[in-house]
Design a protein around this motif. Sequence first.
Motif, PDB file in Angstrom:
ATOM      1  N   ILE A   1       0.860  -1.183   0.000  1.00 20.01           N
ATOM      2  CA  ILE A   1       0.000   0.000   0.000  1.00 20.01           C
ATOM      3  C   ILE A   1       0.896   1.233   0.000  1.00 20.01           C
ATOM      4  O   ILE A   1       1.910   1.278   0.706  1.00 20.01           O
ATOM      5  N   ALA A   2       0.540   2.242  -0.806  1.00 22.55           N
ATOM      6  CA  ALA A   2       1.257   3.523  -0.742  1.00 22.55           C
ATOM      7  C   ALA A   2       0.258   4.654  -0.942  1.00 22.55           C
ATOM      8  O   ALA A   2      -0.791   4.467  -1.570  1.00 22.55           O
ATOM      9  N   LEU A   3       0.584   5.818  -0.403  1.00 25.05           N
ATOM     10  CA  LEU A   3      -0.356   6.944  -0.346  1.00 25.05           C
ATOM     11  C   LEU A   3       0.205   8.185  -1.041  1.00 25.05           C
ATOM     12  O   LEU A   3       1.413   8.458  -0.977  1.00 25.05           O
ATOM     13  N   THR A   4      -0.676   8.947  -1.703  1.00 26.54           N
ATOM     14  CA  THR A   4      -0.289  10.174  -2.404  1.00 26.54           C
ATOM     15  C   THR A   4      -0.848  11.415  -1.703  1.00 26.54           C
ATOM     16  O   THR A   4      -2.025  11.424  -1.312  1.00 26.54           O
ATOM     17  N   ASN A   5      -0.014  12.413  -1.566  1.00 24.55           N
ATOM     18  CA  ASN A   5      -0.400  13.782  -1.163  1.00 24.55           C
ATOM     19  C   ASN A   5      -0.975  13.907   0.244  1.00 24.55           C
ATOM     20  O   ASN A   5      -1.808  14.786   0.492  1.00 24.55           O
ATOM     21  N   VAL A   6      -0.505  13.073   1.144  1.00 20.25           N
ATOM     22  CA  VAL A   6      -0.926  13.244   2.533  1.00 20.25           C
ATOM     23  C   VAL A   6       0.279  13.399   3.465  1.00 20.25           C
ATOM     24  O   VAL A   6       0.203  13.135   4.665  1.00 20.25           O
ATOM     25  N   ALA A   7       1.398  13.841   2.892  1.00 20.29           N
ATOM     26  CA  ALA A   7       2.606  14.136   3.649  1.00 20.29           C
ATOM     27  C   ALA A   7       3.529  14.879   2.679  1.00 20.29           C
ATOM     28  O   ALA A   7       3.156  15.088   1.522  1.00 20.29           O
ATOM     29  N   SER A   8       4.731  15.255   3.117  1.00 19.95           N
ATOM     30  CA  SER A   8       5.616  15.983   2.211  1.00 19.95           C
ATOM     31  C   SER A   8       6.285  15.052   1.193  1.00 19.95           C
ATOM     32  O   SER A   8       6.975  15.509   0.292  1.00 19.95           O
ATOM     33  N   THR A   9       6.071  13.753   1.360  1.00 25.77           N
ATOM     34  CA  THR A   9       6.550  12.765   0.386  1.00 25.77           C
ATOM     35  C   THR A   9       5.433  11.738   0.193  1.00 25.77           C
ATOM     36  O   THR A   9       4.521  11.673   1.013  1.00 25.77           O
ATOM     37  N   PRO A  10       5.552  10.907  -0.870  1.00 27.12           N
ATOM     38  CA  PRO A  10       4.641   9.771  -0.925  1.00 27.12           C
ATOM     39  C   PRO A  10       4.937   8.873   0.275  1.00 27.12           C
ATOM     40  O   PRO A  10       6.052   8.877   0.794  1.00 27.12           O
ATOM     41  N   LEU A  11       3.958   8.087   0.713  1.00 25.32           N
ATOM     42  CA  LEU A  11       4.160   7.246   1.896  1.00 25.32           C
ATOM     43  C   LEU A  11       3.981   5.778   1.533  1.00 25.32           C
ATOM     44  O   LEU A  11       2.950   5.389   0.972  1.00 25.32           O
ATOM     45  N   TYR A  12       4.984   4.984   1.879  1.00 24.06           N
ATOM     46  CA  TYR A  12       4.867   3.539   1.727  1.00 24.06           C
ATOM     47  C   TYR A  12       4.300   3.015   3.045  1.00 24.06           C
ATOM     48  O   TYR A  12       4.941   3.133   4.088  1.00 24.06           O
TER      49      TYR A  12
ATOM     50  N   ASP B   1     -10.175  -2.902   8.578  1.00 22.79           N
ATOM     51  CA  ASP B   1     -10.233  -1.789   9.535  1.00 22.79           C
ATOM     52  C   ASP B   1      -8.848  -1.492  10.114  1.00 22.79           C
ATOM     53  O   ASP B   1      -8.456  -0.328  10.255  1.00 22.79           O
ATOM     54  N   THR B   2      -8.129  -2.533  10.434  1.00 20.34           N
ATOM     55  CA  THR B   2      -6.786  -2.338  11.001  1.00 20.34           C
ATOM     56  C   THR B   2      -5.870  -1.681   9.976  1.00 20.34           C
ATOM     57  O   THR B   2      -5.143  -0.734  10.293  1.00 20.34           O
ATOM     58  N   ALA B   3      -5.933  -2.164   8.732  1.00 17.32           N
ATOM     59  CA  ALA B   3      -5.077  -1.578   7.687  1.00 17.32           C
ATOM     60  C   ALA B   3      -5.412  -0.104   7.490  1.00 17.32           C
ATOM     61  O   ALA B   3      -4.506   0.743   7.379  1.00 17.32           O
ATOM     62  N   VAL B   4      -6.673   0.219   7.463  1.00 17.46           N
ATOM     63  CA  VAL B   4      -7.091   1.615   7.265  1.00 17.46           C
ATOM     64  C   VAL B   4      -6.555   2.477   8.407  1.00 17.46           C
ATOM     65  O   VAL B   4      -5.995   3.554   8.196  1.00 17.46           O
ATOM     66  N   ARG B   5      -6.691   1.978   9.638  1.00 17.15           N
ATOM     67  CA  ARG B   5      -6.224   2.756  10.795  1.00 17.15           C
ATOM     68  C   ARG B   5      -4.707   2.963  10.718  1.00 17.15           C
ATOM     69  O   ARG B   5      -4.205   4.067  10.937  1.00 17.15           O
ATOM     70  N   LEU B   6      -3.973   1.900  10.397  1.00 14.44           N
ATOM     71  CA  LEU B   6      -2.510   2.010  10.346  1.00 14.44           C
ATOM     72  C   LEU B   6      -2.071   2.953   9.222  1.00 14.44           C
ATOM     73  O   LEU B   6      -1.072   3.661   9.350  1.00 14.44           O
ATOM     74  N   ALA B   7      -2.815   2.967   8.125  1.00 15.21           N
ATOM     75  CA  ALA B   7      -2.477   3.893   7.036  1.00 15.21           C
ATOM     76  C   ALA B   7      -2.769   5.329   7.475  1.00 15.21           C
ATOM     77  O   ALA B   7      -1.938   6.233   7.289  1.00 15.21           O
ATOM     78  N   GLU B   8      -3.908   5.534   8.093  1.00 13.57           N
ATOM     79  CA  GLU B   8      -4.248   6.889   8.559  1.00 13.57           C
ATOM     80  C   GLU B   8      -3.187   7.406   9.526  1.00 13.57           C
ATOM     81  O   GLU B   8      -2.839   8.586   9.496  1.00 13.57           O
ATOM     82  N   GLU B   9      -2.680   6.523  10.353  1.00 14.63           N
ATOM     83  CA  GLU B   9      -1.729   6.944  11.400  1.00 14.63           C
ATOM     84  C   GLU B   9      -0.445   7.548  10.851  1.00 14.63           C
ATOM     85  O   GLU B   9       0.158   8.394  11.515  1.00 14.63           O
ATOM     86  N   ILE B  10      -0.014   7.125   9.673  1.00 15.98           N
ATOM     87  CA  ILE B  10       1.264   7.653   9.167  1.00 15.98           C
ATOM     88  C   ILE B  10       1.081   8.914   8.325  1.00 15.98           C
ATOM     89  O   ILE B  10       2.051   9.505   7.866  1.00 15.98           O
ATOM     90  N   THR B  11      -0.159   9.351   8.109  1.00 12.64           N
ATOM     91  CA  THR B  11      -0.353  10.548   7.282  1.00 12.64           C
ATOM     92  C   THR B  11      -0.029  11.805   8.077  1.00 12.64           C
ATOM     93  O   THR B  11      -0.208  11.846   9.295  1.00 12.64           O
ATOM     94  N   GLU B  12       0.482  12.806   7.368  1.00 11.87           N
ATOM     95  CA  GLU B  12       0.754  14.107   7.975  1.00 11.87           C
ATOM     96  C   GLU B  12       0.420  15.187   6.966  1.00 11.87           C
ATOM     97  O   GLU B  12       1.302  15.942   6.533  1.00 11.87           O
ATOM     98  N   PRO B  13      -0.838  15.272   6.548  1.00  8.63           N
ATOM     99  CA  PRO B  13      -1.173  16.233   5.499  1.00  8.63           C
ATOM    100  C   PRO B  13      -1.173  17.664   6.029  1.00  8.63           C
ATOM    101  O   PRO B  13      -1.256  17.876   7.240  1.00  8.63           O
ATOM    102  N   THR B  14      -1.071  18.620   5.118  1.00 11.91           N
ATOM    103  CA  THR B  14      -1.244  20.018   5.512  1.00 11.91           C
ATOM    104  C   THR B  14      -2.691  20.405   5.235  1.00 11.91           C
ATOM    105  O   THR B  14      -3.365  19.782   4.425  1.00 11.91           O
ATOM    106  N   SER B  15      -3.149  21.440   5.887  1.00  7.80           N
ATOM    107  CA  SER B  15      -4.465  21.994   5.586  1.00  7.80           C
ATOM    108  C   SER B  15      -4.286  22.948   4.418  1.00  7.80           C
ATOM    109  O   SER B  15      -3.399  23.797   4.439  1.00  7.80           O
ATOM    110  N   ASP B  16      -5.078  22.761   3.378  1.00 10.81           N
ATOM    111  CA  ASP B  16      -4.989  23.701   2.250  1.00 10.81           C
ATOM    112  C   ASP B  16      -6.326  23.733   1.534  1.00 10.81           C
ATOM    113  O   ASP B  16      -7.345  23.302   2.102  1.00 10.81           O
ATOM    114  N   GLY B  17      -6.336  24.219   0.308  1.00 14.02           N
ATOM    115  CA  GLY B  17      -7.579  24.340  -0.436  1.00 14.02           C
ATOM    116  C   GLY B  17      -8.314  23.022  -0.605  1.00 14.02           C
ATOM    117  O   GLY B  17      -9.498  23.001  -0.909  1.00 14.02           O
TER     118      GLY B  17
END
Lengths: 287, 164
Positions: A214-225, A244-260
Amino acid sequence: MIPGSFEYHRPESVDGAIALLNEHGDEARLLAGGHSLIPMMKLRMAVPSHIVDLQAIDSLHGISEDGGELVIGALTTQHEVLISDLLARKCPIIPEAAALIADPQVRYCGTIGGNVANGDPGNDMPAIMQALGARFRAVGPNGSRDIAARDYYEAAYFTELEENEVLTQIRIPTPAAGHGAAYEKQKRKIGDYATAAAAVILTVESGRCTSASIALTNVASTPLYAEAAAGALVGTDLGADAVDTAVRLAEEITEPTSDGRGPADFRTHVAGIMVRRAIARAQKNAG
Amino acid sequence: MSKMHVKMNVNGAEVEGLAEPRTLLIHFLREQLSLTGPHIGCETSHCGACTVDLNGKSVKSCTVFVAQSNGAEVTTIEGIANADGTLHALQEAFREHHGLQCGFCTPGMITRAYRLLQENPNPSEEEIRYGISGNLCRCTGYQNIVKAIRAAADELNATREAAQ
Ligand SMILES: Cc1cc2nc3c(=O)[nH]c(=O)nc-3n(C[C@H](O)[C@H](O)[C@H](O)COP(=O)(O)OP(=O)(O)OC[C@H]3O[C@@H](n4cnc5c(N)ncnc54)[C@H](O)[C@@H]3O)c2cc1C
Ligand code: FES
Ligand code: FES
Ligand code: FES
Ligand code: FES
């Protein structure tokens, strides 16, 4: 909206490009499709005095299979990726993601190499490449080396690539036949960067998940593995608890900024939804 | 910074000029070649009003340096009409089906639709909408633009069949 002045170069080989980078140091910038760099130059957020246009280097184009790897030349455009039969058969998540990038005009110009090299956390291909375990081939004055997509991104616009290196290829271990993959991207409108997006790749054998990434786009200053999130799926039947566990663990590593695109906690929430949807669709695509 | 000598084929004619490498293609076309068909809407790569055909691809000419297009083949809305001066099927269809109101987006829209129909001569409504998603129109609500492109596709296909 007029970019700063520069001297223009159009080398015909990778060595020629490297020589120009060596000569001009941090005054020089490589130009591929220009659809990230030119907007930044118009805003004067980038003011290179030498532009090294890669367009005449034929060896940087094309998509092929080499042993157990899919090889995509850096200058291959997002449009070419989108219509590639080879990728549609062997690694459909790449064309799927390309179809969600910008609009036709941007995809005709924008290259896959520029997309992964750029270092903008909004770019979609980096998370795809992290999920696939891709490596980026970097060629510099001292030869070539491969950098794992998962180690490549340091911070927004800061990457492992040296100033005098050219990213020439993306090398992807051909995913197992029968794997299931999905990229889910929430955006406000066509042509927008993601509010949040998730790439999921699974293999499933008689109902059990045997591997996951699993990897995530645009929820931190880099992509997240999202290694821990994927780990929570392996060995399970992808039932509600595991998801549910996977979703929670993915949410935990996000560090998005507030923007538009929304306040930070909303974007984390959206990331969770994208992971959940991508798992469900990847599971459906598997087999 | 010194100017460079640029050469390209625009609407079938060889043209040359001197320009700073940083000049955007749209400025070169409009200001040096007096081709004011392609418009400048946003200048930030979003609206598609500046769309031209560059080496067989639709591009936003506000996001291309003239230096990049040195040696290229360019078609603007001025080059879309038939050789005998009659309107291209797309131009005819936009007029017939009310595909424009103020007309600001129209040159980009038609130039883009021209390339779309080369790649996909028989697009569905959905494919048309996806294919023109890089072109914004503030007036029409797109309904009649989609209709016009579909009608032009039918017209071009009928002409092609008749010729065979
Ligand atoms: C309206 C609009 C919407 C967009 N929406 C999205 C979106 O939703 N998702 C998305 O992912 N992208 C989006 N993009 C960005 C687009 O995909 C870019 O094309 C892409 O990010 C960069 O590719 P490029 O070839 O244009 O690179 P360039 O702009 O030419 O280069 C970008 C950076 O990468 C470096 N670089 C380029 N190639 C190499 C190489 N081979 N080796 C080393 N360094 C290199 C350059 O020096 C520069 O710093 C959008 C762009 C626009 C204009
Ligand atoms: S003026 Fe070029 S995209 Fe709007
Ligand atoms: S007709 Fe007015 S912007 Fe499209
Ligand atoms: S037309 Fe722009 S606000 Fe009314
Ligand atoms: S703007 Fe034309 S009807 Fe509303």
